[in-house]
Each structure stands twice: as C-alpha cells, then as structure tokens.
Design an enzyme around this catalytic site. Structure first.
Site, PDB file in Angstrom:
ATOM      1  N   CYS A   2       0.781  -1.235   0.365  1.00 53.55           N
ATOM      2  CA  CYS A   2      -0.370  -0.335   0.054  1.00 53.55           C
ATOM      3  C   CYS A   2       1.000   1.184   0.125  1.00 53.55           C
ATOM      4  CB  CYS A   2      -0.533  -0.496   1.101  1.00 53.55           C
ATOM      5  SG  CYS A   2      -1.759  -1.573   1.507  1.00 53.55           S
ATOM      6  N   ARG A  27       1.367   0.802  -6.143  1.00 52.87           N
ATOM      7  CA  ARG A  27       1.607   0.689  -5.039  1.00 52.87           C
ATOM      8  C   ARG A  27       0.512  -0.991  -4.873  1.00 52.87           C
ATOM      9  NH1 ARG A  27       6.562   1.103  -2.132  1.00 52.87           N
ATOM     10  NH2 ARG A  27       5.732   0.018  -0.672  1.00 52.87           N
ATOM     11  N   TRP A  72      -3.668  -1.549  -1.818  1.00 53.53           N
ATOM     12  CA  TRP A  72      -3.663  -2.868  -2.118  1.00 53.53           C
ATOM     13  C   TRP A  72      -3.995  -3.740  -1.344  1.00 53.53           C
ATOM     14  CZ3 TRP A  72      -1.940  -7.855  -2.282  1.00 53.53           C
ATOM     15  CH2 TRP A  72      -1.428  -8.675  -3.102  1.00 53.53           C
ATOM     16  N   ASN A  98       0.994   0.381   5.949  1.00 48.22           N
ATOM     17  CA  ASN A  98       1.255  -0.203   4.908  1.00 48.22           C
ATOM     18  C   ASN A  98       1.756  -1.463   5.414  1.00 48.22           C
ATOM     19  OD1 ASN A  98       2.229  -1.704   2.761  1.00 48.22           O
ATOM     20  ND2 ASN A  98       3.995  -0.498   2.669  1.00 48.22           N
ATOM     21  N   GLY A  99       1.386  -2.581   5.586  1.00 51.08           N
ATOM     22  CA  GLY A  99       2.396  -3.932   6.139  1.00 51.08           C
ATOM     23  C   GLY A  99       0.740  -4.958   6.254  1.00 51.08           C
ATOM     24  N   GLU A 452      10.041 -14.379 -19.145  1.00 52.00           N
ATOM     25  CA  GLU A 452       9.745 -13.235 -19.159  1.00 52.00           C
ATOM     26  C   GLU A 452       9.030 -12.542 -20.161  1.00 52.00           C
ATOM     27  OE1 GLU A 452      10.318 -11.269 -16.416  1.00 52.00           O
ATOM     28  OE2 GLU A 452      10.208  -9.188 -17.885  1.00 52.00           O
ATOM     29  N   LYS A 456       5.263 -10.853 -18.660  1.00 46.07           N
ATOM     30  CA  LYS A 456       5.083  -9.702 -19.668  1.00 46.07           C
ATOM     31  C   LYS A 456       3.293  -9.065 -19.951  1.00 46.07           C
ATOM     32  CE  LYS A 456       7.318  -7.173 -18.329  1.00 46.07           C
ATOM     33  NZ  LYS A 456       7.981  -7.769 -16.828  1.00 46.07           N
ATOM     34  N   GLU A 459       0.433 -10.228 -17.213  1.00 47.32           N
ATOM     35  CA  GLU A 459       0.187  -9.240 -16.272  1.00 47.32           C
ATOM     36  C   GLU A 459       0.125  -8.224 -16.836  1.00 47.32           C
ATOM     37  OE1 GLU A 459       3.639  -8.029 -13.669  1.00 47.32           O
ATOM     38  OE2 GLU A 459       4.842  -8.049 -15.630  1.00 47.32           O
ATOM     39  N   HIS A 475       6.715 -33.114 -23.863  1.00 48.84           N
ATOM     40  CA  HIS A 475       7.220 -33.736 -22.548  1.00 48.84           C
ATOM     41  C   HIS A 475       5.609 -33.278 -21.558  1.00 48.84           C
ATOM     42  CE1 HIS A 475      10.682 -35.428 -23.149  1.00 48.84           C
ATOM     43  NE2 HIS A 475      10.751 -34.640 -22.719  1.00 48.84           N
ATOM     44  N   LYS A 574       2.892  -2.557  -7.513  1.00 45.29           N
ATOM     45  CA  LYS A 574       4.624  -2.099  -8.066  1.00 45.29           C
ATOM     46  C   LYS A 574       5.202  -2.811  -6.755  1.00 45.29           C
ATOM     47  CE  LYS A 574       7.913  -1.266 -11.036  1.00 45.29           C
ATOM     48  NZ  LYS A 574       7.801  -1.853 -11.902  1.00 45.29           N
TER      49      LYS A 574
END
Ligand code: AGP
Length: 579
Positions: A2, A27, A72, A98-99, A452, A456, A459, A475, A574
């Site tokens: 947050c 955030r 968040w 925040n936490g 990667e 990208k 997300e 496989h 982020k």
C-alpha cells in the site's frame, strides 16, 4: 504494497496528500482515503473512496495535519469501511498502515470486548490498541502498542489534540521528507521529491515524531538517535511520461540509455573467493537471475543456483560461510526477497544486492550493493529494470572472471534499433490480440527470456501465457497447440538454433501459428514462422537483452489494443512488501 503519506506544516494538507497518493498509486489502487485534523472543529475528518485516488479530488478538508493511504487489499475486500485511515472508537486517533499484522485476529478478539470494529482489516486493530495505551503521550502509546504487533508495518498516526505525526516502521518502507516549516512522511521518495530532496530513511523498529518545525527519531528502546540526511539526486520530470501514452512504453524506449548508463557503472570489487553463488529474487527479477546463471556459469565458470525467494525462505537451504548470496530486486522492498536475504545472512553467506531503488531496505541490508541505473520505474510491469539487472550480471561475470564479454559495449546501439520494432510489434499484435492463450518457448540462455515474455504478456493483457523450455514441449505442452494457441519462439542464430527449428516444425505440424524472434539476415526461419521479428546479430550470451525487447513491445501492443490499464494492471502492485 500500500502507499502511505503524512503531512504536517503551515500549508493546507489535503491536496498535498492527494498529489502524493497519486505518486504512490503504483503500490496499490483498490481504494484510498485521507484523514485531516479539521482546522475549524479540531476533529479528525475522513474522506475515503473505493477505486483510484482521483475519486478523492475536490472534497477538500481544511487543515494542516493529515494522513493519506492508497490500498492493495490483503485482509478484506476493497470497500469504504476497509479503506484507510482507520479511527479508534473515540475518533480522536487516526492511523494509516502498510504491511500485514500476523496476530491481528488474536488482538481483535481481545480488543472487541471494549472496542467496536468497523472494518475487516488487520490494520484497524492498531488504532484501537493505541487508543487503549494512550494516556496523553502519543509516541509512548504507539511504542507500547507496537510491542504487541507481530508482523510488518509502516505506520503513521495522528491524534486530534496533538500537533504531530508519529511514525513507526518494521519491514515496510518509510521515508521522511524534511521541508521548510513542514515535514512529510511517505512509503517512498516519489511522493516527497516535489516538496523536498532532503530525506531520512527509517530502519526497522525505529520511530519518529514529526512536528511542523522538528523531526525526532527514536530507536527500538525509545532513545533519541541521529540519522544521516540523504539528498535525492533525481526530480519529478523523470517520473513523468514525456509524451508517451504509458510509462511502460516510455520505459521500454529508455532501455538503450539504461544499458549505456549501467555499463558506465563503477563496479564494486567483489572478491572471487566463494564456492557457490545463490541468486534469489521474485518475478521478473527471478528471470534475470535465471539468465544470470547462464552468464556466470558460461563466462565465469562458477556454479550458480537460482531460486524464487518465496521458496528459498522456507526450504531450509544449504547455504553458509563461503557462499555468495545475490538478491536481485527493482524496488529493494520485496518481502520474500528481504526474508530470503535475512536467512542467508543468518546462515553466514556473504550478500550482494542488485537493486534499483537507492537506500531501499534490501540495499541497506546487503553486505555489498550494485545499484542498477534504470532510474525510477513506474510501470508495474518491469522492463528497463530487468535490462539493467542483466547488464549488471554481465559486468559481474566480467569482474569475477577478469575476462571481457565481447559485444557488450555495442549492445546499447543494437538495443536502439530493437526498440524501433514497435511498429512491427503492433502489426503482429493486431493479428493476435483477441486470443486467449499463448505459449512462449526458448532454449538455453533464452529459456528465461521465454518465461519473461510470458510474464509480460499475462500481467498486462490478462491473456493466459506460459513460458517453457522448448525441449519440454513434447513432454506435455504440445497438447495445447491448435491454431488458436499461438507460440512465440525465441530462435536467434545460436548454438541451439537447429533444435528450436525442430520445435517449430513440431508446432507447425499441429497447425500451431508461430511468431519467431530471429536474427537479422536469417532467411530460413520464414519456412517455419508465420510472423518474424528480427533482432540485430550479437554474441549468443548477449541475445537475452535484445530478444526480450520485442516481447515487451508485443505484450504492450496487445494490452493496449485490449484497452487494459497497462501501467496499473488489475490485482497487481509495483512493490510486493507483503508475503
Ligand atoms: C515484474 O513485471 C512484475 N511486476 C513482478 O514480477 C516483479 O518483478 C516482482 O514483484 C519483483 O519485484 P522487485 O524486483 O521489486 O523485487
């Protein structure tokens, strides 16, 4: 995860807090709120909203002391009741947090006997706990209360009768901004830098009391301490979009400069006197670590293991004295990576951080740190920080081996040509932006590039995308291939090119459509691929840098065509400062 902010001074606080929250919105942005000690009534007045910070606009509360929060959600849905700031029963104390408070249910059961709760959050218990301990000295009440908290917190607290903001930190970042007849506090510098460039970074278990004319810092025993004042060396223009539609595409275009800046880094002397290297990170930084394994083992011949931090921290890893532990992190605040670092230190390993945000927690807790020179990265999907992490890993391999990597110096110029592939990426995106599934395949040093590329895309466009080692296709994953499941094949002219061609033929044989990332001048690839994005020829070991750029551009173009919020994708943040 947050964003929190506080202001105390002579100016009206509301719009200062609002603007600061906008800079912290990357955030987390489920809901937001501002609380101000109303200058007329002397009471704390709250204004909250579900959704973006923008919704708080135009509902100003008059007053010069206040707190703000952008959330968040961890405990409880994004609702008005769960939005911060939270009040105690008297309404005289307001907190933003925040936490994660791990023991909040136990505290809530105890507090419920005398206090009425209005939210489902863990954070609200803190307001009631402080209220219970308050006997006129806010800092003392906060100090007593945090002794009962188990978990992480970045906390700002105000009391309607006190012209001060009390701040406490454990595990979640807090930075204090020192102004002229005003002081501020926030989760990170981007919310402060337009007011002051002089900041103090709080460390775990430290507290602070901000008044209009003073800032006092206290250690965990309540003793007043001095902290060094850091001067920030960047300004807000760097944080603006500079004419690009989104921060993400701006940051993709900054990559050639980032490569150049990072190559100019003064590398700290890392003695090559350890048995093994452990690289631990999360998400995109973990992918950089996987590329780092190939780089360090190929070029420096040092054995490397790579783990995601959330696994490393619970696997009772066999690491200790004589090992080098490398934490890679853009934010330097990722909870899992921080916990893994602390575990590695406890087990006696030497620790090195490859970090983007200066003075971040992970940076400050590593024995050595190499700062990537990517500048502030706003887009939640990491691009330029990833490239900068790769460059640092190449430089580390050179430093540890004493041997140069050919072609490294020419990479920036080749990257410049590669970011020009945006039009080609848009052309291809037009054909595929409506599909529901994508496969990304690569081999050897470009297996992590496939991971990667898939991350990208998923997300920011919300299309399901899987990255795979191309050799693994037979496989299982090849069962997914149809003409509705396109595959991106990373197939530069390298030592495994012929193997990649075989994989592409296997996919074609099952009507799979292929987008190939290929080396300029490779005419053969057109026999196996429906679409081709050519990247400049370079040494095999350097191909991950150039190959990832078209994947970033493809993901960006597809997400933009799907009208996704590219810079702030749903459900993401982020900096993941909770586990
Ligand atoms: C990157 O595109 C993601 N948003 C995410 O995976 C990120 O890489 C991860 O959370 C690690 O963050 P850090 O580099 O700040 O530690």
């Amino acid at each position: 995860m947050c964003g929190i902010i506080g202001y105390i001074g002579s100016k009206e606080a509301y719009n200062i807090l609002l603007q600061g929250l906008k800079r912290l919105e990357y955030r987390g942005y489920d809901s937001a709120g501002i609380g101000i000690t109303d200058s007329k009534t002397g009471k704390i007045v709250l204004n909250k909203a579900v959704g973006r910070v923008e919704k708080l606009k135009g509902k100003e509360i008059k007053g010069t002391i206040g707190l703000g929060h952008t959330r968040w959600a961890t405990h409880g849905k994004p609702t008005l009741e769960n939005a911060h700031p939270h009040l105690d029963c008297s309404g005289k104390i307001a907190i933003v947090h925040n936490g994660i408070i791990e023991n909040y249910l136990e505290l809530k059961d105890r507090l419920k006997k005398k206090h009425t709760f209005s939210s489902e959050t863990d954070s609200e218990v803190i307001a009631h706990l402080i209220s219970e301990n308050y006997k006129g000295d806010l800092r003392k009440a906060v100090m007593e209360s945090i002794n009962d908290l188990y978990g992480t917190y970045a906390l700002c607290i105000i009391h309607q009768d006190k012209k001060e903001i009390v701040v406490a930190r454990n595990g979640s970042p807090i930075v204090i901004g020192l102004g002229e007849k005003e002081n501020l506090v926030a989760s990170d510098v981007s919310a402060l830098v337009e007011h002051t460039k002089r900041v103090i970074y709080l460390d775990d278990l430290e507290m602070a009391v901000l008044k209009q004319d003073s800032v006092e810092i206290f250690d965990k025993d309540g003793k007043k301490i001095e902290k060094n004042i850091v001067t920030i060396d960047w300004d807000l223009t760097q944080a603006e979009k500079a004419g690009f539609k989104h921060f993400m595409v701006k940051e993709i275009h900054e990559q050639p400069d980032i490569i150049r800046n990072t190559l100019n880094l003064e590398m700290p002397k890392i003695k090559n006197d350890f048995k093994r290297i452990f690289i631990v990170a999360c998400g995109t930084a973990w992918h950089a670590g996987l590329v780092g394994k190939y780089i360090l083992e190929k070029h420096a011949r040092i054995p490397v293991t790579v783990d995601v931090a959330s696994e490393f921290r619970y696997m009772d890893p066999i690491i200790g004295k004589g090992d080098l532990f490398i934490a890679i992190s853009q934010s330097g605040e990722t909870a899992d990576t921080l916990a893994a670092l602390r575990l590695a230190k406890k087990k006696g390993a030497k620790t090195l951080g490859i970090i983007n945000v200066m003075n971040s927690t992970i940076a400050r807790e590593c024995d050595d740190v190499i700062y990537t020179r990517a500048g502030i990265e706003i887009g939640v999907a990491s691009t330029k920080a990833y490239i900068s992490q790769l460059i640092v890993l190449y430089m580390l391999a050179e430093s540890l081996s004493g041997k140069e990597i050919n072609g490294l110096k020419d990479l920036a110029a080749k990257a410049l040509k590669t970011v020009d592939l945006k039009v080609k990426a848009q052309e291809i995106a037009k054909k595929y932006f409506r599909v529901y599934n994508f496969l990304f395949i690569g081999r050897n040093i470009n297996y992590p590039t496939a991971l990667e590329g898939a991350l990208k895309l998923k997300e920011i466009s919300y299309i399901h995308a899987e990255g795979y080692s191309a050799g693994e296709m037979k496989h299982g994953p090849i069962a997914l291939v149809t003409d509705q499941v396109p595959t991106v094949a990373i197939a530069p002219k390298d030592s495994v090119y012929s193997k990649m061609v075989s994989n592409m033929q296997e996919i074609k044989a099952r009507n799979g459509r292929i987008i190939a990332i290929a080396t300029e001048g490779d005419k053969d690839i057109a026999r196996y691929a429906d679409d081709i994005i050519y990247i400049p020829k370079t040494e095999e070991i350097l191909t991950p840098v150039l190959a990832v750029i078209p994947l970033q551009l493809l993901a960006y173009s597809i997400a933009d065509m799907r009208d996704c919020d590219v810079d702030k994708p749903r459900n993401l943040a982020k900096s993941v400062t909770v586990e």
